[in-house]
Write a protein that holds these residues in place. Structure first.
Motif, PDB file in Angstrom:
ATOM      1  N   GLY A  80       1.201 -25.668 -21.378  1.00 16.32           N
ATOM      2  CA  GLY A  80       1.064 -26.898 -20.596  1.00 16.32           C
ATOM      3  C   GLY A  80       0.274 -27.932 -21.381  1.00 16.32           C
ATOM      4  O   GLY A  80       0.163 -27.860 -22.619  1.00 16.32           O
ATOM      5  N   GLY A  81      -0.320 -28.880 -20.666  1.00 15.22           N
ATOM      6  CA  GLY A  81      -1.047 -29.977 -21.300  1.00 15.22           C
ATOM      7  C   GLY A  81      -2.168 -29.496 -22.206  1.00 15.22           C
ATOM      8  O   GLY A  81      -2.392 -30.068 -23.273  1.00 15.22           O
TER       9      GLY A  81
ATOM     10  N   THR B 240       1.454 -33.149 -17.110  1.00 15.61           N
ATOM     11  CA  THR B 240       0.651 -34.109 -17.872  1.00 15.61           C
ATOM     12  C   THR B 240       1.508 -35.143 -18.607  1.00 15.61           C
ATOM     13  O   THR B 240       1.043 -36.250 -18.863  1.00 15.61           O
ATOM     14  CB  THR B 240      -0.205 -33.397 -18.947  1.00 15.61           C
TER      15      THR B 240
HETATM   16  O1  NZQ Z   1      -3.107 -20.258 -20.574  1.00 13.08           O
HETATM   17  P1  NZQ Z   1      -1.949 -19.601 -19.912  1.00 13.08           P
HETATM   18  O2  NZQ Z   1      -2.104 -18.126 -19.779  1.00 13.08           O
HETATM   19  O3  NZQ Z   1      -0.629 -19.982 -20.514  1.00 13.08           O
HETATM   20  O4  NZQ Z   1      -1.951 -20.113 -18.371  1.00 13.08           O
HETATM   21  C1  NZQ Z   1      -1.831 -21.477 -18.046  1.00 13.08           C
HETATM   22  C2  NZQ Z   1      -3.125 -22.086 -17.506  1.00 13.08           C
HETATM   23  O5  NZQ Z   1      -3.961 -21.116 -16.947  1.00 13.08           O
HETATM   24  C3  NZQ Z   1      -0.897 -21.589 -16.858  1.00 13.08           C
HETATM   25  N1  NZQ Z   1       0.510 -21.640 -17.245  1.00 13.08           N
HETATM   26  C4  NZQ Z   1       1.128 -22.546 -18.049  1.00 13.08           C
HETATM   27  N2  NZQ Z   1       2.450 -22.288 -18.107  1.00 13.08           N
HETATM   28  C5  NZQ Z   1       2.671 -21.195 -17.335  1.00 13.08           C
HETATM   29  C6  NZQ Z   1       1.436 -20.772 -16.799  1.00 13.08           C
HETATM   30  N3  NZQ Z   1       1.317 -19.698 -15.995  1.00 13.08           N
HETATM   31  C7  NZQ Z   1       2.446 -19.009 -15.710  1.00 13.08           C
HETATM   32  N4  NZQ Z   1       3.671 -19.386 -16.165  1.00 13.08           N
HETATM   33  C8  NZQ Z   1       3.824 -20.459 -16.974  1.00 13.08           C
HETATM   34  N5  NZQ Z   1       5.060 -20.822 -17.386  1.00 13.08           N
HETATM   35  O6  NZQ Z   1      -1.257 -22.795 -16.225  1.00 13.08           O
HETATM   36  C9  NZQ Z   1      -2.663 -22.981 -16.356  1.00 13.08           C
HETATM   37  C10 NZQ Z   1      -2.968 -24.434 -16.584  1.00 13.08           C
HETATM   38  O7  NZQ Z   1      -2.417 -24.868 -17.809  1.00 13.08           O
HETATM   39  P2  NZQ Z   1      -2.900 -26.258 -18.434  1.00 13.08           P
HETATM   40  O8  NZQ Z   1      -2.144 -26.479 -19.691  1.00 13.08           O
HETATM   41  O9  NZQ Z   1      -4.391 -26.294 -18.506  1.00 13.08           O
HETATM   42  O10 NZQ Z   1      -2.447 -27.282 -17.305  1.00 13.08           O
HETATM   43  P3  NZQ Z   1      -1.961 -28.778 -17.395  1.00 13.08           P
HETATM   44  O11 NZQ Z   1      -0.585 -28.857 -17.926  1.00 13.08           O
HETATM   45  O12 NZQ Z   1      -2.248 -29.367 -16.079  1.00 13.08           O
HETATM   46  O13 NZQ Z   1      -2.918 -29.451 -18.520  1.00 13.08           O
HETATM   47  C11 NZQ Z   1      -4.206 -29.907 -18.192  1.00 13.08           C
HETATM   48  C12 NZQ Z   1      -4.870 -30.546 -19.399  1.00 13.08           C
HETATM   49  O14 NZQ Z   1      -4.132 -31.698 -19.866  1.00 13.08           O
HETATM   50  C13 NZQ Z   1      -5.001 -32.852 -19.873  1.00 13.08           C
HETATM   51  C14 NZQ Z   1      -5.958 -32.523 -18.750  1.00 13.08           C
HETATM   52  O15 NZQ Z   1      -7.121 -33.307 -18.784  1.00 13.08           O
HETATM   53  C15 NZQ Z   1      -6.246 -31.063 -19.010  1.00 13.08           C
HETATM   54  O16 NZQ Z   1      -7.157 -30.901 -20.064  1.00 13.08           O
HETATM   55  N6  NZQ Z   1      -4.206 -34.092 -19.751  1.00 13.08           N
HETATM   56  C16 NZQ Z   1      -3.448 -34.483 -20.794  1.00 13.08           C
HETATM   57  C17 NZQ Z   1      -2.752 -35.680 -20.810  1.00 13.08           C
HETATM   58  C18 NZQ Z   1      -1.953 -36.130 -21.983  1.00 13.08           C
HETATM   59  N7  NZQ Z   1      -2.067 -35.511 -23.126  1.00 13.08           N
HETATM   60  O17 NZQ Z   1      -1.188 -37.098 -21.908  1.00 13.08           O
HETATM   61  C19 NZQ Z   1      -2.778 -36.606 -19.678  1.00 13.08           C
HETATM   62  C20 NZQ Z   1      -3.388 -36.025 -18.443  1.00 13.08           C
HETATM   63  O18 NZQ Z   1      -3.910 -37.078 -17.660  1.00 13.08           O
HETATM   64  C21 NZQ Z   1      -4.443 -34.997 -18.635  1.00 13.08           C
HETATM   65  O19 NZQ Z   1      -5.727 -35.570 -18.765  1.00 13.08           O
END
Ligand code: NZQ
Ligand code: ZN
Length: 389
Positions: free
Chosen positions: A98-99, A145
């Motif tokens: 993810g992000g 994200t």
């Molecule tokens: O780490 P794993 O084990 O993969 O688990 C992840 C994590 O615990 C889980 N996950 C992801 N894909 C999965 C899954 N679990 C089961 N099956 C799947 N297929 O999901 C959990 C959260 O993942 P994460 O990447 O942290 O979530 P998100 O996509 O919401 O990303 C959040 C981050 O992105 C930043 C945020 O501040 C935060 O740090 N942002 C990035 C932006 C950008 N680059 O443009 C803009 C946004 O406004 C944001 O600030």
């Protein structure tokens, strides 16, 4: 429309089976040393790891794994990845997640090619990248994200307690692979949080000048209606392909710069959430869900014309026998109701803030952006935090 320049170098391939279909061909463009980056291990449970490592093996690549990238990735994790990339002379990074994984890898792609301190030179302040980062391919497993089609990377410096993002076009992935079925295994709570993050991005862009009719706001309204519709469906049936594929592309569209064209953009709510995250490590989308209604109640009067338009065009509220402010306030309350309806948290306590959390220090550390309908002060941010507690 205001003047703008548009550029987006990410080639995006969308749809069921796109990784198997396109990754082997893409890999032919790169030398042997590949970094495979991922998070805490979800990709090993849902089969994505096996699928990608088999492709890399068949293509004869030498794989260096960079694992354990945490939600809200830290600067020390970036340095760990950069060290690994330098040691193994990495030709291409494949970020699968993810992000958090995508953002961490964008920073790694810079740090692996830079001898100075990337935090000081590119995150503490905007920098100029006069070199080519390591090329990056992203495989999205959790949507929301929009990081897959921009150069944005949000990194937390734990020591300084600062979480901040920069968007460098040179950090745009070369290739983004978006298979909606890869997101089916995302826990429901994260699915909802990711979709709300998308809605937040669109609102943060929409609620800013210019307010006269413009293409960016028209697309934004349509995207907001879509996220609301598709999230409602996905909450009932997380494996509804139509809803999940729409949510995935809505997330990308919200942050691939298209709806920012000609707009000032706000992002004050993101500034507040990022600092809450720096102090509490809260979930990004959930933090936004808690803050948005209160922030909008606060600025609604200053942007009442746009909030009234939001009420009518996004939530379908009838304007009859209402003045502009009443309508604007009803739009904000419709948003608050939706947040409850989809099961998002509504208080800071639910996302890990406790009585001992220093809300004043967090408020004092927030950036007050210049383009909001009402430019905030640290005191006003503290009031918002207290109201959300
Ligand atoms: O780490 P794993 O084990 O993969 O688990 C992840 C994590 O615990 C889980 N996950 C992801 N894909 C999965 C899954 N679990 C089961 N099956 C799947 N297929 O999901 C959990 C959260 O993942 P994460 O990447 O942290 O979530 P998100 O996509 O919401 O990303 C959040 C981050 O992105 C930043 C945020 O501040 C935060 O740090 N942002 C990035 C932006 C950008 N680059 O443009 C803009 C946004 O406004 C944001 O600030
Ligand atoms: Zn966000």
């Amino acid at each position: 429309m205001n003047n703008f320049i548009f550029e987006n170098k990410t080639k995006t391939i969308f749809g069921k089976g796109c990784v198997k279909g396109y990754l082997p061909c893409f890999l032919k463009n790169y030398e042997k040393n590949i970094m495979l980056a991922y998070g805490g291990g979800s990709i090993k449970k849902n089969g994505i790891y096996d699928e990608i490592t088999a492709i890399l093996r068949d293509c004869g690549k030498i794989v260096t794994e960079f694992s354990g990238i945490m939600p809200n990735p830290t600067y020390s994790k970036v340095l760990e990845g950069a060290e690994l990339a330098k040691e193994n002379d990495i030709d291409l990074i494949i970020a699968v997640g993810g992000g958090s994984v995508m953002d961490c890898c964008k920073a790694v792609s810079l740090a692996a090619k830079y001898d100075g301190d990337v935090w000081d030179d590119f995150w503490a302040k905007p920098g100029i990248i006069g070199f080519e980062p390591v090329p990056l391919c992203v495989v999205v497993t959790a949507s929301g994200t929009g990081s897959e089609m921009n150069g944005g990377a949000v990194i937390t410096n734990e020591e300084l307690k600062i979480k901040t993002g920069r968007d460098y076009p040179k950090c745009n992935p070369v290739l983004a692979l978006l298979d909606p079925t890869y997101t089916y295994s995302v826990p429901k709570r994260q699915m909802v949080s990711g979709a709300f993050d998308t809605l937040s991005h669109i609102m943060e862009i929409y609620f800013s000048e210019p307010d006269e009719p413009n293409v960016s706001d028209d697309i934004a309204e349509s995207l907001m209606r879509g996220v609301i519709r598709d999230l409602r469906t996905a909450v009932k049936d997380p494996e509804d392909y139509t809803a999940r594929s729409n949510l995935m592309w809505e997330a990308t569209m919200a942050e691939n710069r298209v709806i920012k064209l000609g707009k000032k953009t706000d992002f004050e709510c993101h500034m507040m959430e990022h600092q809450l995250g720096a102090y509490t490590n809260c979930n990004h989308g959930e933090g936004l869900a808690v803050l948005h209604p209160e922030y909008y109640r606060h600025i609604c009067i200053a942007g009442k014309n746009k909030f009234a338009r939001f009420a009518v065009n996004v939530w379908g509220i009838s304007p009859e026998e209402k003045n502009e402010l009443q309508l604007a306030e009803e739009g904000v309350e419709a948003l608050a109701d939706f947040i409850k309806e989809v099961g998002l948290p509504t208080t800071l306590r639910e996302i890990g803030v406790t009585e001992s959390t220093d809300l004043k220090a967090i408020a004092d550390s927030c950036v007050c952006v210049p383009n909001s309908y009402k430019v905030m002060t640290a005191e006003e941010i503290l009031e918002i935090f207290k109201a959300c507690y």
